[in-house]
Design a protein around this motif. Structure first.
Motif, PDB file in Angstrom:
ATOM      1  N   TRP A  99       0.785  -1.256  -0.063  1.00  0.00           N
ATOM      2  CA  TRP A  99       0.047   0.100  -0.099  1.00  0.00           C
ATOM      3  C   TRP A  99       0.793   1.267  -0.043  1.00  0.00           C
ATOM      4  CZ3 TRP A  99      -4.791   0.432  -1.017  1.00  0.00           C
ATOM      5  CH2 TRP A  99      -5.653  -0.731  -1.052  1.00  0.00           C
ATOM      6  N   LEU A 100       2.192   1.042   0.397  1.00  0.00           N
ATOM      7  CA  LEU A 100       3.040   2.388   0.298  1.00  0.00           C
ATOM      8  C   LEU A 100       3.418   2.703  -0.974  1.00  0.00           C
ATOM      9  CD1 LEU A 100       5.327   1.246   3.374  1.00  0.00           C
ATOM     10  CD2 LEU A 100       3.369   3.150   3.418  1.00  0.00           C
ATOM     11  N   LEU A 101       3.444   1.665  -2.024  1.00  0.00           N
ATOM     12  CA  LEU A 101       3.979   1.878  -3.305  1.00  0.00           C
ATOM     13  C   LEU A 101       3.561   2.879  -4.168  1.00  0.00           C
ATOM     14  CD1 LEU A 101       4.381  -1.764  -4.765  1.00  0.00           C
ATOM     15  CD2 LEU A 101       6.248  -0.017  -4.143  1.00  0.00           C
ATOM     16  N   PRO A 102       2.402   3.453  -4.189  1.00  0.00           N
ATOM     17  CA  PRO A 102       1.953   4.682  -4.686  1.00  0.00           C
ATOM     18  C   PRO A 102       2.595   5.852  -4.328  1.00  0.00           C
ATOM     19  CG  PRO A 102       0.034   3.413  -4.387  1.00  0.00           C
ATOM     20  CD  PRO A 102       1.432   2.820  -3.439  1.00  0.00           C
ATOM     21  N   GLN A 103       2.845   6.149  -3.209  1.00  0.00           N
ATOM     22  CA  GLN A 103       3.569   7.247  -2.746  1.00  0.00           C
ATOM     23  C   GLN A 103       5.094   7.421  -3.265  1.00  0.00           C
ATOM     24  OE1 GLN A 103       2.423   6.971   1.137  1.00  0.00           O
ATOM     25  NE2 GLN A 103       4.610   6.234   1.947  1.00  0.00           N
ATOM     26  N   TYR A 104       5.333   6.254  -3.396  1.00  0.00           N
ATOM     27  CA  TYR A 104       6.899   5.966  -3.742  1.00  0.00           C
ATOM     28  C   TYR A 104       7.242   6.107  -5.325  1.00  0.00           C
ATOM     29  CZ  TYR A 104       8.829   4.710   0.887  1.00  0.00           C
ATOM     30  OH  TYR A 104       9.147   4.756   2.138  1.00  0.00           O
ATOM     31  N   ILE A 105       6.099   5.592  -5.943  1.00  0.00           N
ATOM     32  CA  ILE A 105       6.018   5.755  -7.254  1.00  0.00           C
ATOM     33  C   ILE A 105       5.838   7.050  -7.703  1.00  0.00           C
ATOM     34  CG2 ILE A 105       4.720   5.132  -9.238  1.00  0.00           C
ATOM     35  CD1 ILE A 105       4.588   2.239  -8.136  1.00  0.00           C
ATOM     36  N   LEU A 106       4.940   8.018  -7.216  1.00  0.00           N
ATOM     37  CA  LEU A 106       4.891   9.391  -7.217  1.00  0.00           C
ATOM     38  C   LEU A 106       5.984  10.103  -7.118  1.00  0.00           C
ATOM     39  CD1 LEU A 106       1.056  10.283  -6.294  1.00  0.00           C
ATOM     40  CD2 LEU A 106       1.766  10.104  -8.546  1.00  0.00           C
ATOM     41  N   GLY A 107       7.267   9.436  -6.792  1.00  0.00           N
ATOM     42  CA  GLY A 107       8.504  10.106  -6.752  1.00  0.00           C
ATOM     43  C   GLY A 107       8.757  10.616  -8.018  1.00  0.00           C
ATOM     44  N   ILE A 108       8.079  10.231  -9.113  1.00  0.00           N
ATOM     45  CA  ILE A 108       8.381  10.688 -10.509  1.00  0.00           C
ATOM     46  C   ILE A 108       8.233  12.188 -10.417  1.00  0.00           C
ATOM     47  CG2 ILE A 108       7.706   8.697 -11.670  1.00  0.00           C
ATOM     48  CD1 ILE A 108       4.858  10.061 -12.252  1.00  0.00           C
ATOM     49  N   SER A 109       7.596  13.089  -9.444  1.00  0.00           N
ATOM     50  CA  SER A 109       7.442  14.422  -9.346  1.00  0.00           C
ATOM     51  C   SER A 109       8.862  14.987  -9.420  1.00  0.00           C
ATOM     52  CB  SER A 109       6.777  14.773  -8.108  1.00  0.00           C
ATOM     53  OG  SER A 109       7.650  14.344  -7.028  1.00  0.00           O
ATOM     54  N   ASP A 110       9.698  14.217  -9.093  1.00  0.00           N
ATOM     55  CA  ASP A 110      11.288  14.960  -9.110  1.00  0.00           C
ATOM     56  C   ASP A 110      11.517  15.104 -10.778  1.00  0.00           C
ATOM     57  OD1 ASP A 110      11.439  14.772  -6.442  1.00  0.00           O
ATOM     58  OD2 ASP A 110      12.613  12.908  -6.436  1.00  0.00           O
ATOM     59  N   ILE A 111      11.029  14.393 -11.476  1.00  0.00           N
ATOM     60  CA  ILE A 111      11.247  14.590 -12.878  1.00  0.00           C
ATOM     61  C   ILE A 111      10.882  16.018 -13.427  1.00  0.00           C
ATOM     62  CG2 ILE A 111      10.822  14.015 -15.283  1.00  0.00           C
ATOM     63  CD1 ILE A 111      10.396  10.901 -14.372  1.00  0.00           C
ATOM     64  N   PHE A 112       9.922  16.293 -12.988  1.00  0.00           N
ATOM     65  CA  PHE A 112       9.369  17.701 -13.241  1.00  0.00           C
ATOM     66  C   PHE A 112      10.020  18.704 -12.509  1.00  0.00           C
ATOM     67  CE2 PHE A 112       5.904  14.755 -14.405  1.00  0.00           C
ATOM     68  CZ  PHE A 112       5.576  15.140 -15.536  1.00  0.00           C
ATOM     69  N   THR A 113      10.019  18.535 -11.047  1.00  0.00           N
ATOM     70  CA  THR A 113      10.799  19.501 -10.241  1.00  0.00           C
ATOM     71  C   THR A 113      12.238  19.965 -10.339  1.00  0.00           C
ATOM     72  OG1 THR A 113       9.049  18.559  -8.607  1.00  0.00           O
ATOM     73  CG2 THR A 113      10.717  20.305  -7.855  1.00  0.00           C
ATOM     74  N   VAL A 114      12.705  18.706 -10.504  1.00  0.00           N
ATOM     75  CA  VAL A 114      14.409  18.951 -10.646  1.00  0.00           C
ATOM     76  C   VAL A 114      14.806  19.377 -11.812  1.00  0.00           C
ATOM     77  CG1 VAL A 114      16.516  17.345 -10.820  1.00  0.00           C
ATOM     78  CG2 VAL A 114      15.014  17.117  -8.965  1.00  0.00           C
ATOM     79  N   VAL A 115      14.209  18.911 -12.947  1.00  0.00           N
ATOM     80  CA  VAL A 115      14.430  19.472 -14.426  1.00  0.00           C
ATOM     81  C   VAL A 115      13.948  20.882 -14.583  1.00  0.00           C
ATOM     82  CG1 VAL A 115      13.749  19.613 -16.832  1.00  0.00           C
ATOM     83  CG2 VAL A 115      14.114  17.275 -15.661  1.00  0.00           C
ATOM     84  N   GLY A 116      12.954  21.337 -13.663  1.00  0.00           N
ATOM     85  CA  GLY A 116      12.364  22.779 -13.672  1.00  0.00           C
ATOM     86  C   GLY A 116      13.536  23.557 -13.062  1.00  0.00           C
TER      87      GLY A 116
END
Length: 122
Positions: A99-116
């Motif tokens: 049940w913890l996986l969705p919050q870890y998978i949403l770590g893709i937010s780093d793609i947007f934040t870090v690139v920006g």
């Protein structure tokens, strides 16, 4: 540590390995981001880069917020289950660690934040 970690009777997932789900999702989603998402946003926005730096950071912050909401809801549910159990049974809550996986998978937010952020600082 208090959630059920077993996939089968002989195989248990170490809690620390969930951190790798974030890294794996970033590795898998980066090509999708560059090959699919950017061309689509370029067509929609008619911007050479697809989105502005601040739009990318905004999407990253939005996905991070969603991940935090998921974490809060899950922790509330876990605590609720734990309170209903007797003190002797509380060592392992009958809730799967997956049940913890969705919050870890949403770590893709780093793609947007870090690139920006990198583009902004440059």
């Amino acid at each position: 540590m208090t959630m059920k970690k077993s996939i089968s009777s002989s195989f248990k997932i170490p809690p620390a390995t969930l951190q790798s789900a974030s890294t794996l999702s970033i590795i898998l989603m980066t090509p999708l981001y560059e090959k699919v998402l950017i061309p689509i946003t370029q067509m929609v926005t008619r911007n050479k880069k697809g989105t502005t730096v601040f739009q990318r950071m905004g999407v990253g912050m939005f996905l991070s917020t969603i991940a935090m909401i998921i974490a809060a809801v899950l922790e509330t549910k876990r605590l609720e289950i734990s309170r209903k159990m007797s003190s002797l049974e509380r060592e392992t809550v009958p809730q799967r660690i997956f049940w913890l996986l969705p919050q870890y998978i949403l770590g893709i937010s780093d793609i947007f934040t870090v690139v920006g952020m990198q583009e902004f600082y440059n």
